[in-house]
Each structure stands twice: as C-alpha cells, then as structure tokens.
Design a protein around this motif. Structure first.
Motif, mmCIF file in Angstrom:
data_model
loop_
_atom_site.group_PDB
_atom_site.id
_atom_site.type_symbol
_atom_site.label_atom_id
_atom_site.label_comp_id
_atom_site.label_asym_id
_atom_site.label_seq_id
_atom_site.Cartn_x
_atom_site.Cartn_y
_atom_site.Cartn_z
ATOM 1 N N ALA A 38 0.873 -1.366 0.024
ATOM 2 C CA ALA A 38 0.161 0.240 0.001
ATOM 3 C C ALA A 38 0.427 1.522 0.062
ATOM 4 C CB ALA A 38 -1.045 0.144 1.084
ATOM 5 N N PHE A 40 4.702 3.545 -1.430
ATOM 6 C CA PHE A 40 4.576 4.271 -2.966
ATOM 7 C C PHE A 40 5.245 3.073 -3.356
ATOM 8 C CE2 PHE A 40 8.799 6.268 -4.993
ATOM 9 C CZ PHE A 40 8.260 6.428 -5.310
ATOM 10 N N GLY A 42 4.960 -0.226 -3.516
ATOM 11 C CA GLY A 42 4.838 -1.294 -3.767
ATOM 12 C C GLY A 42 3.108 -0.675 -4.388
ATOM 13 N N ALA A 60 0.141 -7.181 1.843
ATOM 14 C CA ALA A 60 -0.325 -6.844 2.952
ATOM 15 C C ALA A 60 0.439 -6.040 3.771
ATOM 16 C CB ALA A 60 0.516 -8.066 4.154
ATOM 17 N N ASN A 62 0.249 -2.922 6.702
ATOM 18 C CA ASN A 62 0.194 -2.312 8.034
ATOM 19 C C ASN A 62 -0.236 -0.459 8.235
ATOM 20 O OD1 ASN A 62 1.900 -0.953 8.373
ATOM 21 N ND2 ASN A 62 2.926 -1.179 10.566
ATOM 22 N N TYR A 63 -0.189 0.152 6.930
ATOM 23 C CA TYR A 63 -0.565 1.334 6.826
ATOM 24 C C TYR A 63 -0.032 2.082 7.450
ATOM 25 C CZ TYR A 63 -4.410 -1.392 4.962
ATOM 26 O OH TYR A 63 -5.342 -2.164 4.296
ATOM 27 N N GLY A 66 2.056 3.996 4.426
ATOM 28 C CA GLY A 66 0.636 3.508 3.023
ATOM 29 C C GLY A 66 -0.604 3.436 3.756
ATOM 30 N N HIS A 85 -2.405 -5.981 7.516
ATOM 31 C CA HIS A 85 -1.374 -7.214 8.594
ATOM 32 C C HIS A 85 0.115 -6.187 8.808
ATOM 33 C CE1 HIS A 85 0.656 -10.203 9.319
ATOM 34 N NE2 HIS A 85 1.699 -10.134 8.726
ATOM 35 N N ASP A 86 0.758 -6.894 10.209
ATOM 36 C CA ASP A 86 1.484 -6.095 10.248
ATOM 37 C C ASP A 86 3.019 -7.401 10.309
ATOM 38 O OD1 ASP A 86 4.208 -5.210 11.999
ATOM 39 O OD2 ASP A 86 2.571 -3.984 12.397
ATOM 40 N N THR A 88 5.387 -7.801 11.246
ATOM 41 C CA THR A 88 6.132 -8.200 12.554
ATOM 42 C C THR A 88 5.509 -9.746 13.202
ATOM 43 O OG1 THR A 88 5.383 -6.345 14.463
ATOM 44 C CG2 THR A 88 7.554 -6.275 13.186
ATOM 45 N N LYS A 116 10.676 -0.025 16.403
ATOM 46 C CA LYS A 116 9.743 -0.984 15.692
ATOM 47 C C LYS A 116 10.746 -1.133 13.728
ATOM 48 C CE LYS A 116 5.651 -2.525 14.159
ATOM 49 N NZ LYS A 116 4.425 -3.189 14.518
ATOM 50 N N THR A 142 13.414 -6.186 -0.969
ATOM 51 C CA THR A 142 13.894 -4.428 -1.170
ATOM 52 C C THR A 142 14.821 -4.349 -0.481
ATOM 53 O OG1 THR A 142 12.069 -3.481 -0.340
ATOM 54 C CG2 THR A 142 11.904 -3.887 -2.632
ATOM 55 N N SER A 143 15.785 -4.197 -0.260
ATOM 56 C CA SER A 143 16.992 -3.820 0.538
ATOM 57 C C SER A 143 17.357 -2.533 -0.034
ATOM 58 C CB SER A 143 18.446 -3.935 0.283
ATOM 59 O OG SER A 143 19.202 -4.145 1.433
ATOM 60 N N PHE A 201 18.022 2.569 -4.693
ATOM 61 C CA PHE A 201 18.582 3.496 -4.644
ATOM 62 C C PHE A 201 17.441 5.001 -5.101
ATOM 63 C CE2 PHE A 201 23.440 3.519 -4.982
ATOM 64 C CZ PHE A 201 23.648 2.651 -5.101
ATOM 65 N N THR A 203 14.591 6.421 -5.263
ATOM 66 C CA THR A 203 13.395 6.568 -5.992
ATOM 67 C C THR A 203 12.282 7.891 -5.410
ATOM 68 O OG1 THR A 203 14.234 3.697 -5.854
ATOM 69 C CG2 THR A 203 11.842 4.338 -7.290
HETATM 70 N N1 LIG Z 1 11.096 4.696 -2.242
HETATM 71 C C1 LIG Z 1 13.116 4.513 -2.037
HETATM 72 O O1 LIG Z 1 13.946 5.763 -2.289
HETATM 73 C C2 LIG Z 1 14.104 3.369 -1.132
HETATM 74 C C3 LIG Z 1 15.713 3.116 -1.562
HETATM 75 C C4 LIG Z 1 15.234 1.974 -0.980
HETATM 76 C C5 LIG Z 1 14.726 1.754 -0.352
HETATM 77 N N2 LIG Z 1 13.337 2.097 -0.689
HETATM 78 C C6 LIG Z 1 13.038 -0.061 0.015
HETATM 79 O O2 LIG Z 1 11.807 0.277 -0.650
HETATM 80 C C7 LIG Z 1 10.472 -0.179 0.834
HETATM 81 C C8 LIG Z 1 9.120 0.756 -0.234
HETATM 82 O O3 LIG Z 1 9.559 1.460 -0.015
HETATM 83 P P1 LIG Z 1 8.076 3.174 -0.087
HETATM 84 O O4 LIG Z 1 9.665 3.978 -0.914
HETATM 85 O O5 LIG Z 1 7.878 2.873 -0.977
HETATM 86 O O6 LIG Z 1 7.886 3.754 1.180
HETATM 87 P P2 LIG Z 1 6.707 3.275 1.646
HETATM 88 O O7 LIG Z 1 6.795 4.574 3.013
HETATM 89 O O8 LIG Z 1 6.120 4.372 0.932
HETATM 90 O O9 LIG Z 1 6.376 1.936 1.445
HETATM 91 C C9 LIG Z 1 6.398 1.172 2.467
HETATM 92 C C10 LIG Z 1 4.640 0.199 2.752
HETATM 93 O O10 LIG Z 1 5.489 -0.789 4.530
HETATM 94 C C11 LIG Z 1 3.834 -0.114 4.706
HETATM 95 N N3 LIG Z 1 4.924 -1.177 6.392
HETATM 96 C C12 LIG Z 1 5.472 0.030 7.357
HETATM 97 N N4 LIG Z 1 6.042 -1.517 8.019
HETATM 98 C C13 LIG Z 1 5.174 -1.981 7.896
HETATM 99 C C14 LIG Z 1 5.056 -3.516 8.713
HETATM 100 N N5 LIG Z 1 5.673 -3.721 9.960
HETATM 101 N N6 LIG Z 1 3.603 -4.587 8.510
HETATM 102 C C15 LIG Z 1 3.583 -4.095 7.818
HETATM 103 N N7 LIG Z 1 3.200 -3.107 6.672
HETATM 104 C C16 LIG Z 1 4.364 -1.827 7.018
HETATM 105 C C17 LIG Z 1 3.807 0.873 5.103
HETATM 106 O O11 LIG Z 1 3.166 1.644 5.307
HETATM 107 C C18 LIG Z 1 4.192 1.417 3.255
HETATM 108 O O12 LIG Z 1 2.801 1.117 2.569
HETATM 109 C C19 LIG Z 1 11.019 -0.469 1.993
HETATM 110 O O13 LIG Z 1 11.002 -1.438 2.008
HETATM 111 C C20 LIG Z 1 12.415 0.814 1.793
HETATM 112 O O14 LIG Z 1 12.909 0.785 2.669
HETATM 113 C C21 LIG Z 1 12.722 2.778 -1.137
#
Ligand SMILES: NC(=O)c1ccc[n+]([C@@H]2O[C@H](COP(=O)([O-])OP(=O)(O)OC[C@H]3O[C@@H](n4cnc5c(N)ncnc54)[C@H](O)[C@@H]3O)[C@@H](O)[C@H]2O)c1
Ligand SMILES: O=C(O)[C@H]1O[C@H](OP(=O)(O)OP(=O)(O)OC[C@H]2O[C@@H](n3ccc(=O)[nH]c3=O)[C@H](O)[C@@H]2O)[C@H](O)[C@@H](O)[C@@H]1O
Length: 342
Positions: A38, A40, A42, A60, A62-63, A66, A85-86, A88, A116, A142-143, A201, A203
């Motif tokens: 949910a 960016f 994803g 899945a 936990n918002y 997202g 769903h979380d 953890t 957390k 996604t590291s 990197f 995004t």
């Molecule tokens: N956007 C970037 O530049 C970037 C760079 C490097 C790595 N990443 C990785 O890509 C992934 C997505 O990043 P993004 O930019 O879309 O971030 P984002 O914060 O928009 O998305 C992360 C999602 O994970 C959910 N989330 C967080 N903790 C959670 C939990 N305990 N249980 C369930 N859901 C949980 C959030 O609600 C959110 O929907 C992440 O793993 C981030 O580390 C992103």
C-alpha cells in the motif's frame, strides 16, 4: 571491497512448492504477495503485476506510511486482495512469490519509532522467510543503498561492504536492512530458499506521501505551495534519482531472473541537493527561494549506483531522466494539493 554473492550460492535445491499451489482451488497461475504494497513503490508494483491476467496479487500492509487510497482502483477486483497485517506477526497464506517491501522508507518515518523499524526489518523479514520456506515461494527483499552507509567508494558496486555507523540514528534502517540481507542469505544457504535482493537507490514519482520528508517530495510540495526549498547543509551531498516505473521494471526482472543479487537498482544520474533544488525551481516555480537549513546526523555525502551488474544480468537500465520524471510527479502533486497549473 570483497566477494560478491555469486560465490555464496546455495548448494541445496529449493524446497518443493506447497501441494496447494496446484490444487483445483488455485485459480491463477501465479499468486503474488506484496508486503508493504500500500506504499509508494509497492502500489506501483501492484499496478504493473495486475496488468498480467495470470497474476493474483495479495497486499499485506499495516498502513504506517501506506494507504488504501494508493490501491483504490483494485479494491473489489477478483484477482486482488488487501490484508491489514503487520509483518512483525506471522502470516499464513499460500503464495508463489513474495515481494517483501514492508518497512518505512523516509528517514523521518523510520526514525520516528526506531525499535519498531528494527523489528520490521528483522522479525518482519524472518516471518516472510518463514512463509517462503513453508510454501516454497521465491522471495525478493527491497534492500537499500543505505547498506553502503556513507560510502568511501564511488560509485557503489555490489561488492562494496559499506561504511555504516552501527549506533547512529539511521542504524535502525541501514543496519536493519543489512541484517535482513544476512537473513535472506542464511535461509538460502541453510534451507535452499530462492531469494532475490534488490539494493534500491533513491526512487521518486507519483503517490509519494506529500509530507513524506524525502527530498524530491519536499521540494515539489514546497514549490507548489510557494514555500522556500529547504536544502539541508552543505547542499553538495549527492543522490541519484530513479523514476518509479523504471524501479518496478527492475524489480520484476530481478524476481523472474536467475540471479540472487544483491543487485543495485537505481539511476546513475547524480545530482547535488543544490542542483536538484535549482532544477525543481526552474521546472515548477521560478519565483521561489532556496534556503539552506540544518542537516541530520550521518547523512551520506555521496551516493551513485554502479549498475553494471543490473545491465549485464537483468538487461535493465533506467529510461526516465530526472527532467522527464519531475513533471510527472508535479502533475500528481498538483491534483492532490489542489494547485492547478496557470
Ligand atoms: N523509495 C526509495 O527511495 C527506497 C530506496 C531504498 C529502499 N527502499 C525500500 O523499498 C520499500 C518500499 O519503499 P517506499 O518508498 O515505497 O516506502 P513507503 O513508506 O511508501 O512504503 C512502505 C510500506 O510498508 C508498510 N509497512 C511499514 N511497516 C510495516 C509493517 N511492520 N508491517 C506491514 N507493513 C508495513 C507501510 O505502511 C507502507 O505501505 C521499503 O522496503 C524501502 O526500504 C525504498
Ligand atoms: O536510496 C536509498 O537507499 C535511501 O534513500 C533515501 O534516504 P535519503 O537519501 O537520506 O533520502 P532523503 O531524505 O530524500 O534525503 C536525500 C538528501 O536530501 C537532503 N534533503 C532532504 C530533505 C529536504 O527537505 N532537503 C534536503 O536537502 C538530505 O539532507 C539528503 O542529503 C530513502 O528515504 C531511504 O528509504 C532509502 O533507503
């Protein structure tokens, strides 16, 4: 510099897929779980995977960062499911692929509750790996380029081990992701799990949270609101910005390819934060000011991916240049902020 993953490949075959995978109740060819779907990146990944009618997508989330809003066009679709769903907590479902994205990504949000964040990276990744092991699914993590810390090698190849502060305010995220990578390889070596690791990197693109705190979303929102662009000192620090459609393409290629990774996925175009601010100013609002503000601790001074491996192994390289991607994001931010173009 040190050995890359190729030398660490598993000797064990992956476990057999769950018998349920081929059951008559399984209506589609590929059931795909996206943790953090949910968010960016994803939600864009969901859009792309849903284009293929043979995919059934389960999100899945936990918002925490997202929202359902990002997925509203799929809610009610017969091939789509959304679970609050979380990660953890354990999750018991039948899937063939797991894209494990769940983790707050903006420094403001991952530092908000660092314990957390660590739990999400460590326990969350363990739970997703446990699921992958139980049902024989392939899992992609996604590291992040933050595993390189404040890098002493430039640009950063996957073979670089990084320069990371283990006790700093960013450690919950960068060390958390480093442990997550370790867990991925340990499950691969010990249990034969099929793993893929993407080192993403910076995004950017539509659907980033408007007050997300990351630099591109900050600058675009500030430009549209007529506020000064806040460049954190010294402003000479660099980042390389990848448009989200290129990122999603890279992630799917990695998942469906044969290499475990880690593979850098990012755009090698490198900009200082002052250059980024000047570009946003020129494209969106030439009358705004640029102001220098205090930075946060341990901010990496430079960051640029070496994408030779992605080119060679995945046949992937980014297509969208920063000057093409920024206006696409501007359009989305204008709609959400209700600032029409003059
Ligand atoms: N956007 C970037 O530049 C970037 C760079 C490097 C790595 N990443 C990785 O890509 C992934 C997505 O990043 P993004 O930019 O879309 O971030 P984002 O914060 O928009 O998305 C992360 C999602 O994970 C959910 N989330 C967080 N903790 C959670 C939990 N305990 N249980 C369930 N859901 C949980 C959030 O609600 C959110 O929907 C992440 O793993 C981030 O580390 C992103
Ligand atoms: O690519 C990555 O691996 C990482 O990139 C980002 O981390 P960071 O680069 O620190 O992200 P930003 O918060 O967008 O900061 C980028 C640069 O912009 C600067 N900045 C940020 C915000 C702002 O208003 N002004 C500003 O100059 C920061 O000082 C920093 O130097 C992401 O947020 C991480 O989730 C991700 O893992």
């Amino acid at each position: 510099m040190a050995a890359t993953s190729e030398k660490q490949n598993s000797t064990k075959p992956p476990p057999s897929p769950s018998p349920l995978r081929n059951s008559k109740f399984c209506q589609s060819n590929m059931r795909i779980l996206i943790s953090g779907g949910a968010g960016f990146i994803g939600s864009h990944l969901v859009d792309k995977l849903m284009e293929n009618e043979k995919n059934e997508v389960i999100v899945a989330d936990n918002y925490f960062t997202g929202s359902k809003e990002n997925l509203k066009k799929w809610i009610g679709h017969s091939r789509f499911e959304l679970i609050r769903h979380d990660v953890t907590e354990p999750l018991l479902i039948e899937v063939d692929r797991i894209y494990h994205l769940a983790c707050p990504a903006s420094p403001i949000f991952y530092k908000y509750n660092p314990v957390k964040t660590i739990k999400t990276n460590v326990i969350g990744t363990l739970n997703m790996l446990g699921l992958a092991k139980r049902v024989g699914a392939r899992i992609l993590l996604t590291s992040t380029s933050e595993v390189y810390g404040d890098p002493l090698i430039h640009p950063q190849p996957e073979s670089y081990w990084g320069n990371v502060n283990p006790i700093g305010v960013r450690s919950c995220y960068d060390e958390g992701k480093r442990v997550a990578e370790t867990l991925m390889f340990d499950y691969h070596r010990q249990h034969g799990i099929e793993i893929r690791i993407a080192r993403i990197f910076n995004t950017y693109g539509p659907r980033m949270n408007i007050d997300d705190g990351r630099v591109v979303s900050n600058f675009i929102a500030q430009a549209l609101r007529g506020e000064a662009l806040t460049v954190q000192k010294p402003g000479t620090q660099t980042r390389s910005f990848c448009y989200v459609s290129d990122m999603v393409d890279g992630l799917i290629r990695l998942m469906e390819g044969d290499d475990t990774g880690p593979i850098n996925i990012g755009n090698p175009g490198e900009f200082t934060m002052v250059e980024l601010a000047e570009t946003v100013k020129e494209l969106i609002n030439p009358s705004i000011e640029i102001k220098m503000v205090e930075n946060t601790p341990d901010d990496p001074r430079q960051r640029k991916p070496d994408i030779s491996k992605a080119k060679e192994v995945l046949g992937w390289e980014p297509k969208v240049k920063l000057r093409e991607g920024l206006p696409l994001m501007e359009e989305d931010f204008r709609l959400r902020l209700n600032v029409p173009k003059n």
